[in-house]
Design a protein around this motif. Structure first.
Motif, short mmCIF file in Angstrom:
data_model
loop_
_atom_site.label_atom_id
_atom_site.label_comp_id
_atom_site.label_asym_id
_atom_site.label_seq_id
_atom_site.Cartn_x
_atom_site.Cartn_y
_atom_site.Cartn_z
N UNK A 308 0.85 -1.20 0.00
CA UNK A 308 0.00 0.00 0.00
C UNK A 308 0.87 1.23 0.00
N UNK A 309 0.24 2.40 -0.02
CA UNK A 309 1.01 3.64 -0.09
C UNK A 309 1.89 3.83 1.13
N UNK A 310 3.04 4.50 0.94
CA UNK A 310 3.97 4.79 2.03
C UNK A 310 3.84 6.28 2.36
N UNK A 311 3.39 6.58 3.57
CA UNK A 311 3.13 7.98 3.92
C UNK A 311 4.27 8.62 4.69
N UNK A 312 5.20 7.80 5.22
CA UNK A 312 6.26 8.37 6.06
C UNK A 312 7.56 7.61 5.83
N UNK A 313 8.65 8.38 5.77
CA UNK A 313 9.97 7.75 5.59
C UNK A 313 11.01 8.51 6.39
N UNK A 325 6.65 3.68 6.70
CA UNK A 325 5.35 3.35 7.30
C UNK A 325 4.31 3.36 6.20
N UNK A 326 3.46 2.33 6.21
CA UNK A 326 2.55 2.15 5.07
C UNK A 326 1.11 1.89 5.47
N UNK A 327 0.23 2.10 4.50
CA UNK A 327 -1.20 1.80 4.70
C UNK A 327 -1.44 0.28 4.69
N UNK A 352 -0.44 2.62 9.10
CA UNK A 352 0.57 3.30 9.92
C UNK A 352 0.92 4.60 9.22
N UNK A 353 0.81 5.73 9.93
CA UNK A 353 1.04 7.01 9.27
C UNK A 353 2.21 7.77 9.88
N UNK A 354 2.80 7.23 10.95
CA UNK A 354 3.88 7.95 11.61
C UNK A 354 4.91 6.97 12.12
N UNK A 355 6.18 7.31 11.96
CA UNK A 355 7.24 6.44 12.48
C UNK A 355 8.48 7.27 12.76
N UNK A 356 9.28 6.82 13.71
CA UNK A 356 10.48 7.58 14.06
C UNK A 356 11.50 6.69 14.76
N UNK A 366 5.96 3.53 16.04
CA UNK A 366 5.06 3.62 14.91
C UNK A 366 3.67 3.97 15.45
N UNK A 367 2.95 4.82 14.72
CA UNK A 367 1.60 5.22 15.16
C UNK A 367 0.58 4.88 14.10
#
Length: 368
Positions: A308-313, A325-327, A352-356, A366-367
């Motif tokens: 799925x799409x990756x929203x955070x890198x 982090x991906x959908x 998952x839309x947030x990672x650090x 991951x959030x």
């Protein structure tokens, strides 16, 4: 690199490094070399699952060491957590709507800023949870915010098309950055703190002088909304990602376009530099991520495997790992040089839309 020769070279241009502290600097350079050289094969394991909020999360963020992290939520609060115990330390209450953008004033970590759909930004004490200031002035939702590295200012970006700079000590607005014709959804200070960039749905990125609030450059070239914008560490380059499926590299001093990084077949949702500014990573709605060499502008790795799409890198501080982090409900850890997937982090039951990473690079949040 020969550490002794390097320190000699640094001494020529840096009067603060006197003969008496030369040995210590050599020691520090060697320690840094050991850190960068050590090939760690770090495997992450699921440590804690925190049902943080009743309503959905909006964002997660670490302090520098990773000893604390914060979560923002639709429940109008921000919560502070102890990473090691998973214990909730405090709840920051007071916003009248969704708490959307959150940040620690790293590297210090003694303050937290929260930006809300209630059009205000609040500044809090990490230790006591006391609200120092409520910054009022935006006429629409605040969707992004950032501290400068010097921890003297916090910047807020809003759906009202403006960004504002606020004085942390005095609790007052310093300047409004006006000039965009659509929502500002990304902003970033450079490390020296004299420039800030804002990325907007008007397809442009603006470079501003922090001291005067004057717009220095408008980076024009994208044909879609800008999703992400960042300076590299030495403040010489700016990278921007856009819904037009491209990533662009700009000269930060002159505002001139250097290169367009192509290859993705769908919108670019996030871009970042590694800490040294030598590599750029892009995350896309096409389900893949890419790593580019900032100097040659060549793609050095394609990170393929998400469903799925990756929203955070982001890169780990060392720069040899990339986290996405991906959908598809997973986060993945990749080798930045080869593009090999080293680990799939599973357990979430939704996007998952947030990672650090923490600063040491041995903890991930991951959030979802």
């Amino acid at each position: 690199t020969d550490a002794v020769a390097l320190v000699e070279e640094i001494r020529k241009g840096e009067p603060l490094i006197t003969a008496s502290c030369k040995e210590h600097v050599i020691h520090l350079v060697r320690r840094l070399q050991e850190k960068l050289g050590g090939e760690e094969d770090h495997k992450f394991y699921l440590f804690k699952v925190l049902r943080a909020h009743i309503l959905p999360l909006t964002n997660v963020a670490f302090n520098k060491s990773g000893s604390r992290f914060i979560t923002g939520s639709y429940d109008r609060t921000c919560k502070v957590w102890d990473t090691a115990s998973g214990e909730e330390l405090r709840t920051l209450e007071g916003h009248g709507n969704v708490v959307y953008a959150i940040a620690f004033n790293n590297p210090y970590g003694d303050k937290i800023a929260t930006g809300s759909f209630d059009k205000t930004c609040k500044l809090w004490s990490t230790e006591t949870g006391k609200c120092y200031h409520t910054f009022r002035g935006h006429s629409a939702e605040i969707v992004c915010l950032s501290f400068n590295l010097q921890s003297t200012l916090v910047a807020t970006g809003s759906m009202d098309t403006t960004a504002k700079l606020w004085d942390i000590e005095k609790g007052e607005e310093i300047v409004t950055l006006s000039g965009h014709s659509a929502e500002i959804i990304a902003l970033s200070f450079n490390t020296t703190g004299d420039r800030i960039i804002t990325g907007s749905f008007d397809h442009t990125v603006a470079v501003w002088d922090v001291g005067t609030g004057r717009m220095l450059h408008t980076l024009i070239g994208h044909r879609g909304e800008v999703s992400s914008a960042q300076f590299n560490w030495d403040c010489s380059l700016i990278v921007t990602g856009s819904m037009d499926k491209t990533c662009m590299l700009w000269n930060a001093m002159t505002g001139t376009h250097i290169a367009t990084l192509t290859g993705h077949s769908d919108e670019i949702l996030d871009v970042c530099f590694d800490y040294a500014g030598q590599r750029i990573a892009t995350a896309s709605a096409d389900g893949s991520a890419r790593v580019y060499n900032a100097e040659t502008k060549k793609c050095i790795a394609k990170l393929e495997g998400h469903g799925g799409e990756i929203s955070k890198i982001c890169f780990n501080p060392k720069g040899n790992r990339v986290l996405t982090a991906s959908s598809d409900k997973t986060a993945r850890l990749w080798d930045a040089a080869t593009g090999d997937c080293l680990q799939i982090l599973e357990g979430h039951t939704d996007e998952i839309f947030s990672c650090a990473f923490n600063y040491k690079g041995d903890i991930i949040i991951t959030g979802n």
